[in-house]
Every structure is written in C-alpha cells, then in structure tokens.
Design a protein around this motif. Structure first.
Motif, PDB file in Angstrom:
ATOM      1  N   SER A 116     -26.642   9.716   1.314  1.00 42.15           N
ATOM      2  CA  SER A 116     -27.841  10.673   1.223  1.00 42.15           C
ATOM      3  C   SER A 116     -28.450   9.860   2.074  1.00 42.15           C
ATOM      4  O   SER A 116     -29.032   9.182   2.151  1.00 42.15           O
ATOM      5  CB  SER A 116     -28.211  11.237   0.191  1.00 42.15           C
ATOM      6  OG  SER A 116     -27.454  12.489  -0.244  1.00 42.15           O
ATOM      7  N   ASP A 143     -38.645  11.333  -0.236  1.00 43.97           N
ATOM      8  CA  ASP A 143     -37.737  11.234  -1.368  1.00 43.97           C
ATOM      9  C   ASP A 143     -36.986   9.396  -1.194  1.00 43.97           C
ATOM     10  O   ASP A 143     -35.850   9.337  -1.781  1.00 43.97           O
ATOM     11  CB  ASP A 143     -35.854  12.431  -1.750  1.00 43.97           C
ATOM     12  CG  ASP A 143     -36.682  13.546  -2.270  1.00 43.97           C
ATOM     13  OD1 ASP A 143     -37.014  13.614  -3.028  1.00 43.97           O
ATOM     14  OD2 ASP A 143     -35.622  14.222  -1.849  1.00 43.97           O
ATOM     15  N   ASP A 148     -34.026   1.954  -2.177  1.00 43.91           N
ATOM     16  CA  ASP A 148     -32.880   2.450  -1.296  1.00 43.91           C
ATOM     17  C   ASP A 148     -32.897   1.333  -0.387  1.00 43.91           C
ATOM     18  O   ASP A 148     -33.696   0.493  -0.057  1.00 43.91           O
ATOM     19  CB  ASP A 148     -34.035   3.448  -0.927  1.00 43.91           C
ATOM     20  CG  ASP A 148     -34.493   4.854  -1.864  1.00 43.91           C
ATOM     21  OD1 ASP A 148     -33.407   4.180  -2.361  1.00 43.91           O
ATOM     22  OD2 ASP A 148     -34.986   5.374  -1.206  1.00 43.91           O
ATOM     23  N   THR A 271     -31.082   7.149   0.250  1.00 42.88           N
ATOM     24  CA  THR A 271     -32.037   7.586  -0.890  1.00 42.88           C
ATOM     25  C   THR A 271     -30.776   8.150  -2.160  1.00 42.88           C
ATOM     26  O   THR A 271     -31.760   8.601  -3.042  1.00 42.88           O
ATOM     27  CB  THR A 271     -32.629   9.228  -0.394  1.00 42.88           C
ATOM     28  OG1 THR A 271     -31.762  10.047   0.262  1.00 42.88           O
ATOM     29  CG2 THR A 271     -33.643   9.511   0.504  1.00 42.88           C
ATOM     30  N   ASP A 272     -29.969   8.504  -1.802  1.00 43.63           N
ATOM     31  CA  ASP A 272     -28.761   8.180  -2.733  1.00 43.63           C
ATOM     32  C   ASP A 272     -27.308   8.642  -2.560  1.00 43.63           C
ATOM     33  O   ASP A 272     -27.129   7.869  -1.291  1.00 43.63           O
ATOM     34  CB  ASP A 272     -28.909  10.259  -3.348  1.00 43.63           C
ATOM     35  CG  ASP A 272     -28.045  10.240  -4.588  1.00 43.63           C
ATOM     36  OD1 ASP A 272     -28.723   9.773  -5.084  1.00 43.63           O
ATOM     37  OD2 ASP A 272     -27.648  11.758  -4.763  1.00 43.63           O
ATOM     38  N   ASP A 274     -23.617   7.878  -4.221  1.00 45.80           N
ATOM     39  CA  ASP A 274     -22.402   7.805  -5.594  1.00 45.80           C
ATOM     40  C   ASP A 274     -21.514   7.264  -5.439  1.00 45.80           C
ATOM     41  O   ASP A 274     -21.102   5.979  -4.697  1.00 45.80           O
ATOM     42  CB  ASP A 274     -20.538   8.865  -4.848  1.00 45.80           C
ATOM     43  CG  ASP A 274     -21.585  10.094  -4.166  1.00 45.80           C
ATOM     44  OD1 ASP A 274     -22.423  10.494  -5.268  1.00 45.80           O
ATOM     45  OD2 ASP A 274     -20.973  10.910  -3.951  1.00 45.80           O
TER      46      ASP A 274
END
Length: 277
Positions: A116, A143, A148, A271-272, A274
């Motif tokens: 993301s 976020d 990060d 920011t994200d 998996d």
C-alpha cells in the motif's frame, strides 16, 4: 566674400526687387489680377514653401514617434505572449513528468499488489558528511509511521521513515551512516547487510558487508524481508566494486543506489504490506 556683400548688397537687393516686380507685372498682365496682389503672392511664395516643408518635417517626425510607440507596444505584447508560452511549456514538462511518475507507480502497484502506497512530496533535504535525510509533507495523519519504507516511482528503495509528526516525516536514506538493512543478492539469494558508510557517502555510495558466496559486479541487492520489518525484494542498489575489508580477511561490496536521490521531488511511502513467507 564679406567685402563683396558689403559693396554690392544694395545692388543685389535692388535686382531682386526688380525681378519680383517684373514677375508681378507679367503675372498681372497674363492673368488679369492686381499688381499688389501678385506682388504679395510672389513675396509670400518662398515663405509658403518653407512653411510647407517645416509642416511636412514635423508630420514626418510625429509619424516616426507614433511608429516607435507602436513598435514598443507590439514588442511588449510579444514579450507577454512569449512569457505565457514559456510558462505553458514549463507546465507541460511538469505535467509530463508527473504523468510519467504516475504511470510508473501504476505499474509498480500492479506488480506489487501486496504493498500500500502513500505519495508524498519532498519539502526539505539535509545532507552532511555523516547524514542524509529527507523531509516529507506527509505524516501520521496520512498513515505514515516510523519504520515505513520509502521508494521512488520505480520501486527503488530511498530509505526508511525514522521520525513522523502529524503532517511531516523524516526519511533516513540508504546513504545515511545510520542506515542498516537486511538484504540479499537477487541472483543467488545470499544474505548480507546493506548500510551507509562514512567514507562512501560523498560519492553517493553505500556498502554491503558479510560477503561469503559468489558476487559479481552488476548484481542487484534487494531487501530480504526477514523478520517482517520491511517488504522483501525492494531494490537497494547494484554492485559496483568488491573490495577487501580493513582486516584483509573478508570482503565488502560498494553499492550504487538505484534511486536517484538528488533528482527526487516526490516519493512513495509503503504504509502497509503483506508478509510473504
């Protein structure tokens, strides 16, 4: 010459007068007009000619100045139009660069669907002999968080967020002496550590330590993703040179970062992600 006019001036004046009278008589006889009227016309004729010449000269001068003023106005309009065209060209170049970044980002998002991204513009830079950081115009309200990873539009690693406020954040780049990343050789899978180096910073280079296996110039070094702290397979740089370390027993590689840190104006914060086992 002066003596000549002094002696003969009266005679010349008389001669001119006689010629004028004769011309008046001839004109009066031929046209039937009065003698005095013709005399006045003859005498006034040179003055009328001179007046016409002066009037024409003044009119020419006025036309010249009007022409100059017209040219000045035209030049000013051309300058304004040129300025508008130059601004349009600059805007078109900016739009083209932004479109290219967005296309690259779309391709990156297509390739890395597990990530993301949050785009952020660089608002400040700090470079010294031991530090290399960027300030971004995005923070915790978007976020963005400490830890990060930050990449360019091609997915090349720029650095890691090490500080964050509500609407700002700080990126410690891969060149910074405090930067340390778990990495692997993309070709072989060998694990190593990529870190900033005090002696290599000035040449925009970093190093890879703990080399054991086969490594060649041009090998890509990517993030390992071990431990789940950072995404895997983010390109850090390419091997430029392999050197013996200070002990003489080991080796290290000089890496050229893939991200052009000096040319960046916009980056993308992951920011994200998996965790891929």
């Amino acid at each position: 010459m002066k003596r000549f006019f002094t002696k003969n001036g009266i005679l010349l004046l008389a001669a001119v007068t006689i010629v004028a009278v004769i011309l008046c008589v001839v004109s009066a006889v031929s046209s039937g007009t009065g003698f005095l009227y013709n005399a006045a016309g003859v005498i006034a004729s040179p003055f009328r000619a001179a007046g016409a010449a002066v009037s024409g000269w003044v009119e020419d001068i006025g036309g010249y100045f009007r022409s100059v003023e017209g040219l000045q106005r035209e030049n000013e309009l051309l300058r304004q139009e040129n300025a508008r065209l130059q601004e349009a060209i600059r805007q078109a170049e900016t739009d083209s660069e932004e479109n290219a970044r967005l296309r690259s980002l779309l391709e990156l998002r297509r390739q890395r669907r597990e990530l993301s991204f949050e785009s952020a513009y660089i608002t400040g830079r700090s470079v010294s002999n031991w530090a290399s950081t960027l300030t971004l115009g995005k923070g915790t309200s978007s976020d963005v968080a400490i830890g990060d990873c930050v990449v360019d539009e091609y997915g090349y690693l720029v650095g890691v967020i090490t500080d964050a406020g509500l609407n700002w954040s700080t990126v410690t780049t891969v060149l910074d002496t405090d930067s340390q990343l778990g990495a692997t050789v993309f070709r072989t899978g060998e694990t190593l550590i990529a870190s900033g180096d005090l002696h290599l910073m000035n040449s925009n280079r970093l190093r890879a330590n703990f080399l054991e296996g086969d490594l060649t110039e041009g090998d890509l070094i990517v993030t390992s993703g071990l431990g789940g702290y950072y995404p895997s397979d983010l390109v850090i740089g390419a091997v430029e040179e392999i050197k013996p370390d200070d002990s003489g027993l080991g080796r290290y590689a000089v890496l050229a970062p893939k991200a052009d840190l000096d040319a960046l104006s916009e980056v993308f914060v992951i920011t994200d992600f998996d965790i891929v086992e």
